[in-house]
Design a protein around this motif. Structure first.
Motif, PDB file in Angstrom:
ATOM      1  N   SER A 140       0.823  -1.214   0.000  1.00 62.07           N
ATOM      2  CA  SER A 140       0.000   0.000   0.000  1.00 62.07           C
ATOM      3  C   SER A 140       0.851   1.256   0.000  1.00 62.07           C
ATOM      4  CB  SER A 140      -0.934  -0.001   1.220  1.00 62.07           C
ATOM      5  OG  SER A 140      -1.862  -1.069   1.134  1.00 62.07           O
ATOM      6  N   ILE A 183      -4.368   3.998   3.242  1.00 60.53           N
ATOM      7  CA  ILE A 183      -4.550   2.906   2.283  1.00 60.53           C
ATOM      8  C   ILE A 183      -4.130   1.582   2.916  1.00 60.53           C
ATOM      9  CG2 ILE A 183      -3.978   2.091  -0.030  1.00 60.53           C
ATOM     10  CD1 ILE A 183      -2.970   5.054  -0.541  1.00 60.53           C
ATOM     11  N   HIS A 185      -5.298  -2.822   2.535  1.00 58.44           N
ATOM     12  CA  HIS A 185      -6.240  -3.860   2.106  1.00 58.44           C
ATOM     13  C   HIS A 185      -6.970  -4.457   3.306  1.00 58.44           C
ATOM     14  CE1 HIS A 185      -8.106  -7.146   0.029  1.00 58.44           C
ATOM     15  NE2 HIS A 185      -7.459  -8.030   0.763  1.00 58.44           N
ATOM     16  N   GLN A 245      -6.760  -0.615  -5.491  1.00 57.04           N
ATOM     17  CA  GLN A 245      -6.426   0.637  -4.807  1.00 57.04           C
ATOM     18  C   GLN A 245      -5.969   1.699  -5.804  1.00 57.04           C
ATOM     19  OE1 GLN A 245      -3.428  -0.848  -2.178  1.00 57.04           O
ATOM     20  NE2 GLN A 245      -4.877  -1.514  -0.604  1.00 57.04           N
TER      21      GLN A 245
END
Length: 280
Positions: A140, A183, A185, A245
């Motif tokens: 991320s 950010i 997941h 993303q």
């Protein structure tokens, strides 16, 4: 099915508290599901709490929930957890097809499930922000840097932070006119949650881009955009989640850019001209 991790859990049952045994029972009942579940999901399935799941992991001598997932993925007799449903019998064409189809499906699912009201609110926040900071770790962090690489061209002061110390320091200095984009997941990274909490305490707006609608990170988000992907590649670097993303941030970038089309066009033209002498 007898594996080291499963055997360890079974042998530890007598030493567990009642609540910890609920977690153990849930893991033993469906270890494959645990590999792709967040800590929040396992806590809900077992009828316990996240601290209980963590205590359970430590009773087993593990460093935390991620180590439990990794151990299970390593021990389970299935190649599924390398990536999706790819096996050693697949040809190169088969591998390519399965990987690319997984990416395509993840992006399509995200488009279908994106909340447009939340997306519009996120665009408004980013457009009016005095400063924007992108926070992320691991895979991320790469997404956060890509977002910074785009958004600074809009003339918005921004930065990408992938160090936990830098994140909390920058978060402490933000104001109500600022925005962070967190950010993740899993949405369960302790350091990222701490950074979001401090930013929110400073009055900054927090936009979360997460893959789990029940992620702990969401507690500190003003807006949470769900990046839907079933990331099964626990033994590899994140793949489908990273692409989803990136896609969401590209949507935000273009939408913010279109808020001031002529100003954006002028800035992008100037950036392009500045690069002319850098090419042969």
């Amino acid at each position: 099915m007898t594996t080291d991790t499963i055997a360890l859990i079974r042998n530890s049952l007598d030493s567990l508290r009642k609540s910890e045994k609920k977690v153990a029972t849930c893991v033993l009942g469906d270890p494959k599901a645990v590999v792709t579940s967040s800590i929040t999901e396992l806590a809900e399935k077992s009828g316990t709490s996240e601290p209980t799941v963590i205590r359970f992991c430590r009773k087993l001598g593990l460093g935390g929930y991620m180590e439990l997932r990794l151990n299970l993925a390593r021990d389970l007799p299935s190649s599924k957890y390398i990536f999706e449903n790819i096996s050693t019998e697949d040809s190169l064409a088969g591998i390519a097809g399965k990987v690319i189809n997984a990416h395509s499906e993840a992006i399509s699912n995200t488009l279908n499930k994106l909340n447009l009201d939340d997306l519009e609110k996120a665009v408004q926040l980013l457009h009016s922000a005095r400063r924007v900071e992108f926070y992320g770790f691991g895979g991320s962090a790469i997404v956060a840097k890509d977002a910074y690489h785009k958004f600074f061209r809009l003339g918005i002061p921004c930065a990408a932070q992938d160090d936990s110390h830098m994140q909390v320091m920058s978060a402490a200095l933000l104001t109500p006119e600022d925005v962070i984009v967190a950010i993740s997941h899993t949405g369960s990274s302790k350091d990222l949650i701490d950074s979001a909490r401090i930013a929110a305490k400073s009055g900054a707006k927090v936009i979360g881009i997460v893959g789990n609608e029940n992620a702990p990170l969401i507690k500190y988000c003003d807006i949470a955009l769900s990046a839907h992907s079933q990331e099964a590649a626990i033994l590899l670097a994140p793949m489908t989640s990273r692409l989803v993303q990136l896609a969401i941030l590209d949507v935000l970038f273009v939408a913010v850019a279109m808020k001031n089309f002529h100003g954006t066009k002028d800035r992008l033209d100037r950036v392009k001209r500045s690069l002319v002498d850098k090419r042969h």
